[in-house]
Design a protein around this motif. Structure first.
Motif, short mmCIF file in Angstrom:
data_model
loop_
_atom_site.label_atom_id
_atom_site.label_comp_id
_atom_site.label_asym_id
_atom_site.label_seq_id
_atom_site.Cartn_x
_atom_site.Cartn_y
_atom_site.Cartn_z
N ARG A 38 -14.84 22.25 -27.91
CA ARG A 38 -14.92 23.59 -27.26
C ARG A 38 -14.40 24.62 -28.88
NH1 ARG A 38 -16.95 22.50 -23.64
NH2 ARG A 38 -16.02 22.28 -21.25
N GLN A 126 -18.30 25.97 -17.79
CA GLN A 126 -18.58 25.24 -19.04
C GLN A 126 -19.66 25.96 -19.62
OE1 GLN A 126 -17.96 21.64 -17.98
NE2 GLN A 126 -17.72 21.22 -20.01
N THR A 141 -10.25 25.92 -21.61
CA THR A 141 -10.36 24.78 -21.10
C THR A 141 -9.14 24.06 -20.73
OG1 THR A 141 -12.04 24.36 -22.79
CG2 THR A 141 -11.11 22.43 -21.91
#
Length: 196
Positions: A38, A126, A141
Motif C-alpha cells: 500500500r 481495494q 488498510t
C-alpha cells in the motif's frame, strides 16, 4: 497488553527457537506485505520491506516491552521501514484530486457501501486504496482491513488518535471521490434520493 501466547512465542524466539520465529512470520507476513505494498506501490520493494521488517523485528525482540499489542509493534516496524524506503527512493507519488466532500456526502457513500455485498465493497475499497498516496493507503488498510482502533493506529504511526481521525476523514473523502467515479452511479443516486 501482550497476550500470553505472543509472550510465549517471543520468549521461545529469544531462546533461539527458529520454529517459533517461522510461526511468527506466518502469523503476520500477509498483512505486513499488504501494508508495505500500500505504501510503496511496488511488489518487489514491498517484498523487500516485508523481509526487512521481520529481520528488524527478530533483532530487536528483546526491546519489546509488552506495553502494546505485539501486532501493533510489528506494524509500527513495518511503517517505519516503509518510510525509510520512501525517503531513500525520494518518490513523489501523485495525490488524488479531491473534490471537497461534506460529512453528509461521506456518510452517504458509507451507506451505499454498506448495501453492496461485502466482497464487492472490499474490491472497490481495494481499488481505491491503490490510487491513494502511501500514508493514506496504510491508514485505510489498518482501518478497513485490519479493523484497528484509532488508539492502536496512533501507536503504530506515532501521531495522536485525534490527528488520525482527521487524516482518516480526509482519506475517506478521497476514497469517496474515487468511489463516486467507480461505483454504479445509480446506487449512489438512489441513496442520495432516499436521504433527502
Amino acid at each position: 497488553m501482550t497476550t500470553n501466547n505472543d509472550q510465549i512465542l517471543i520468549n521461545q524466539i529469544i531462546d533461539g527457537d527458529t520454529n517459533a520465529f517461522a510461526t511468527l512470520v506466518d502469523m503476520y507476513k500477509d498483512l505486513v506485505f499488504t501494508l508495505a505494498l500500500r505504501m510503496l506501490k511496488n511488489r518487489e520493494e514491498a517484498e523487500e520491506v516485508a523481509q526487512d521488517t521481520f529481520i528488524k523485528t527478530y533483532k530487536s525482540l528483546d526491546k519489546f516491552k509488552g506495553d502494546s499489542k505485539f501486532s501493533t509493534w510489528i506494524y509500527r516496524v513495518a511503517y517505519n521501514t516503509c518510510l525509510d524506503r520512501i525517503k531513500k527512493n525520494k518518490k513523489h507519488l501523485n495525490d488524488v484530486e479531491i473534490n471537497e466532500f461534506t460529512a453528509h456526502q461521506v456518510k452517504t457513500i458509507d451507506n451505499a457501501l454498506d448495501k453492496i455485498e461485502a466482497k464487492e465493497r472490499e474490491e472497490a475499497i481495494q481499488r481505491c486504496i491503490d490510487k491513494l498516496p502511501s500514508e493514506d493507503s496504510f491508514l485505510l488498510t489498518l482501518y478497513y482491513f485490519d479493523d484497528l482502533s484509532l488508539d492502536e493506529i496512533s501507536k503504530i504511526v506515532g501521531i495522536t488518535a485525534n490527528s488520525i481521525k482527521v487524516k482518516l476523514f480526509r482519506c475517506r473523502k478521497k476514497l469517496a471521490t474515487i468511489l463516486k467515479s467507480q461505483l454504479e452511479p445509480e446506487i449512489i443516486e438512489h441513496y442520495e434520493r432516499e436521504r433527502r
